[in-house]
Design an enzyme around this catalytic site. Structure first.
Site, PDB file in Angstrom:
ATOM      1  N   ARG A 159      43.199  20.706  52.989  1.00 53.82           N
ATOM      2  CA  ARG A 159      44.107  21.816  52.694  1.00 53.82           C
ATOM      3  C   ARG A 159      43.772  22.964  53.652  1.00 53.82           C
ATOM      4  O   ARG A 159      42.636  23.429  53.704  1.00 53.82           O
ATOM      5  CB  ARG A 159      43.892  22.286  51.264  1.00 53.82           C
ATOM      6  CG  ARG A 159      44.761  23.460  50.973  1.00 53.82           C
ATOM      7  CD  ARG A 159      44.426  24.090  49.662  1.00 53.82           C
ATOM      8  NE  ARG A 159      45.315  25.225  49.470  1.00 53.82           N
ATOM      9  CZ  ARG A 159      45.011  26.271  48.754  1.00 53.82           C
ATOM     10  NH1 ARG A 159      43.854  26.355  48.152  1.00 53.82           N
ATOM     11  NH2 ARG A 159      45.882  27.249  48.632  1.00 53.82           N
ATOM     12  N   GLU A 216      48.613  19.811  43.801  1.00 56.06           N
ATOM     13  CA  GLU A 216      48.538  19.973  45.260  1.00 56.06           C
ATOM     14  C   GLU A 216      47.698  18.873  45.900  1.00 56.06           C
ATOM     15  O   GLU A 216      48.019  18.404  46.986  1.00 56.06           O
ATOM     16  CB  GLU A 216      47.966  21.366  45.589  1.00 56.06           C
ATOM     17  CG  GLU A 216      48.981  22.467  45.310  1.00 56.06           C
ATOM     18  CD  GLU A 216      48.371  23.838  45.126  1.00 56.06           C
ATOM     19  OE1 GLU A 216      47.645  24.030  44.123  1.00 56.06           O
ATOM     20  OE2 GLU A 216      48.593  24.708  45.966  1.00 56.06           O
ATOM     21  N   ASN A 270      39.419  20.558  49.709  1.00 57.91           N
ATOM     22  CA  ASN A 270      39.872  21.947  49.685  1.00 57.91           C
ATOM     23  C   ASN A 270      38.621  22.801  49.778  1.00 57.91           C
ATOM     24  O   ASN A 270      37.872  22.951  48.821  1.00 57.91           O
ATOM     25  CB  ASN A 270      40.615  22.198  48.361  1.00 57.91           C
ATOM     26  CG  ASN A 270      41.199  23.589  48.298  1.00 57.91           C
ATOM     27  OD1 ASN A 270      40.933  24.424  49.157  1.00 57.91           O
ATOM     28  ND2 ASN A 270      41.980  23.840  47.270  1.00 57.91           N
ATOM     29  N   HIS A 304      51.332  28.638  49.251  1.00 56.13           N
ATOM     30  CA  HIS A 304      51.556  27.727  48.122  1.00 56.13           C
ATOM     31  C   HIS A 304      52.642  26.702  48.432  1.00 56.13           C
ATOM     32  O   HIS A 304      53.256  26.142  47.526  1.00 56.13           O
ATOM     33  CB  HIS A 304      52.032  28.482  46.847  1.00 56.13           C
ATOM     34  CG  HIS A 304      50.988  29.320  46.188  1.00 56.13           C
ATOM     35  ND1 HIS A 304      51.280  30.517  45.580  1.00 56.13           N
ATOM     36  CD2 HIS A 304      49.655  29.114  46.029  1.00 56.13           C
ATOM     37  CE1 HIS A 304      50.167  31.029  45.070  1.00 56.13           C
ATOM     38  NE2 HIS A 304      49.175  30.205  45.339  1.00 56.13           N
ATOM     39  N   ARG A 317      45.421  40.778  43.171  1.00 54.61           N
ATOM     40  CA  ARG A 317      46.196  41.322  44.299  1.00 54.61           C
ATOM     41  C   ARG A 317      47.350  42.176  43.791  1.00 54.61           C
ATOM     42  O   ARG A 317      47.996  41.818  42.804  1.00 54.61           O
ATOM     43  CB  ARG A 317      46.769  40.196  45.152  1.00 54.61           C
ATOM     44  CG  ARG A 317      45.735  39.351  45.855  1.00 54.61           C
ATOM     45  CD  ARG A 317      46.426  38.387  46.827  1.00 54.61           C
ATOM     46  NE  ARG A 317      45.504  37.419  47.357  1.00 54.61           N
ATOM     47  CZ  ARG A 317      45.616  36.102  47.164  1.00 54.61           C
ATOM     48  NH1 ARG A 317      46.618  35.595  46.463  1.00 54.61           N
ATOM     49  NH2 ARG A 317      44.733  35.279  47.693  1.00 54.61           N
TER      50      ARG A 317
END
Ligand code: ADP
Length: 393
Positions: A90, A380, A7, A178, A237
């Site tokens: 990823r 993940e 990742n 996601h 965010r």
């Protein structure tokens, strides 16, 4: 088979090595501050952890350092890099890719194309692929897209009500993110519920956060959009707001598009409201001490999730379970109960005693609740390792 999962962020590389098909993590690490005067690698292998602090110029040099640790006499888990037969990468924005895919030139071109829409993520993801390709000449590379799982959304949920030509010309639509996490916790929930298929609302609440409505295994709507900015209030965010605010503030403050992007992505959300921190643990600690702005940020965060849960219940019609995952969803009982409070009318009733102690793969629904309420730890990296192994094998 040994599978490496990568990742790769703008200044970091996170990695794990899995023994497959056992799904066992045999080594992992994080290299941070690539390109700075002192980079930092924390590597674990052979049940021992080693920290290396030295300048690492770029991702290629970073991968070389990581492989030197993986083959180290003391901390390594392989004798030679050729033992890594496959690498799962990823990739944040995969546009119209529906599932994980073996990487070839066309896939690389597509990831490059979608860099416009994900300028912070796709370029470092690509650098990670290239750095691995140079060192692991014979390993197969697989791209696992955050957007892939959401490609089942119907037109009426993925289109924005803008002139249609922007969708045709510029691919402006909801993609969702996601996906690897939402898909993974859904599959784990099926095992807990002993069902082959179900309607589930998944709440991934980390520093980035999103909610997905899953109907019989397919994502039919999700809160993030063209980019990860839409939807829930996140660490930094804003999530949803009146789009007119953007042009209004640009006029008022004279901010450029780049500055506005930075405000919405880096300076808003929990940190914007609280002016204290983007980290939920810090906010809870401050709220406990009486800080009103920290309390307000937490209240807004929970209320936004509640609105999404309600609207996805309407979209799904019937709901078997609601899942909480991600750093906040997995660890904080207060946030879970605040999101779900006063929803008994909708068949949601929390068992507060169970909720207090709920950790991975636990139910915290009251015996009277019509809907199962679950905490499931996301993984993940494991999901990427499984996809990669299945494709390569
Ligand atoms: P990322 O999106 O970076 O992968 P994580 O899923 O690790 O993030 O989640 C990070 C968030 O989880 C942070 O806001 C952190 O404060 C929060 N978190 C971790 N543990 C707890 C806890 N016990 N209570 C509340 N929040 C927590």
């Amino acid at each position: 088979m040994k599978v490496l999962v990568i990742n790769s962020g703008s200044s970091s590389i996170k990695y794990q090595v899995f023994a497959m098909p056992e799904e066992k993590v045999i080594s992992k690490g994080l290299l941070e501050r690539i390109g700075e005067s002192e980079s930092n690698l924390k590597h674990t292998g052979n049940d021992k952890t080693k920290e290396v602090k030295k300048p690492v110029k770029d991702h290629a040099e970073g991968m070389t350092l990581i492989f030197s640790m993986l083959t180290d006499n003391e901390y390594g888990v392989i004798k030679d890099v050729s033992e890594i037969k496959a690498v799962g990468h990823r990739i944040v924005h995969g546009g119209s890719f529906t599932k994980s895919t073996l990487i070839d030139n066309d896939v690389i071109k597509a990831i490059e194309e979608y860099s416009d829409l994900s300028p912070l993520h796709n370029p470092p993801n690509l650098v990670g692929i290239k750095a691995c390709q140079e060192i692991l000449k014979d390993a197969k590379m697989v791209a696992c897209f955050d957007t892939g799982f959401h490609q089942t959304m119907p037109e009426h949920s993925y289109l924005y009500a803008l002139p249609y030509e922007y969708y045709e010309k510029y691919k402006v639509r909801r993609y969702g993110f996601h996906g690897t996490s939402h898909k993974y916790v859904y599959a784990e929930a099926l095992k807990m519920l002993k069902k082959d298929s179900a309607n589930i609302i998944t709440c991934h609440l980390g520093n980035g956060a999103s909610v997905t409505a899953i109907k019989n295994g397919e994502s039919i709507d999700t809160s993030m959009g063209l980019t990860p900015l839409e939807g829930l209030i996140m660490g930094t965010r804003s999530g949803d707001m009146d789009p007119a605010i953007v042009t209004y503030l640009m006029d008022k403050t004279g901010s450029s598009t780049k500055e506005m992007n930075n405000i919405l992505n880096k300076k808003s959300g929990l940190i914007g409201i609280s002016e204290i921190s983007n980290d939920m643990r810090n906010l809870i600690a401050e709220a406990d001490k009486g800080n009103k702005r920290a309390s307000l940020a937490i209240k807004m965060f929970c209320y936004r999730i509640k609105k999404y849960v309600g609207s996805y219940m309407a979209a799904l019609g019937t709901v078997d379970a609601i899942i909480f995952t991600g750093g906040i969803g997995e660890n904080n009982a207060y946030i879970r109960s605040s999101v779900l409070e006063n929803m008994e009318f909708f068949g949601i009733k929390v068992d507060h005693e169970k909720n207090k102690v709920a950790r991975d793969a636990a139910s915290f629904s009251h015996a009277d609740s019509k809907i199962e309420l679950l905490v499931i730890s996301t993984d993940e990296e494991k999901a990427i390792a499984i996809d990669t192994y299945n494709i390569v094998k």
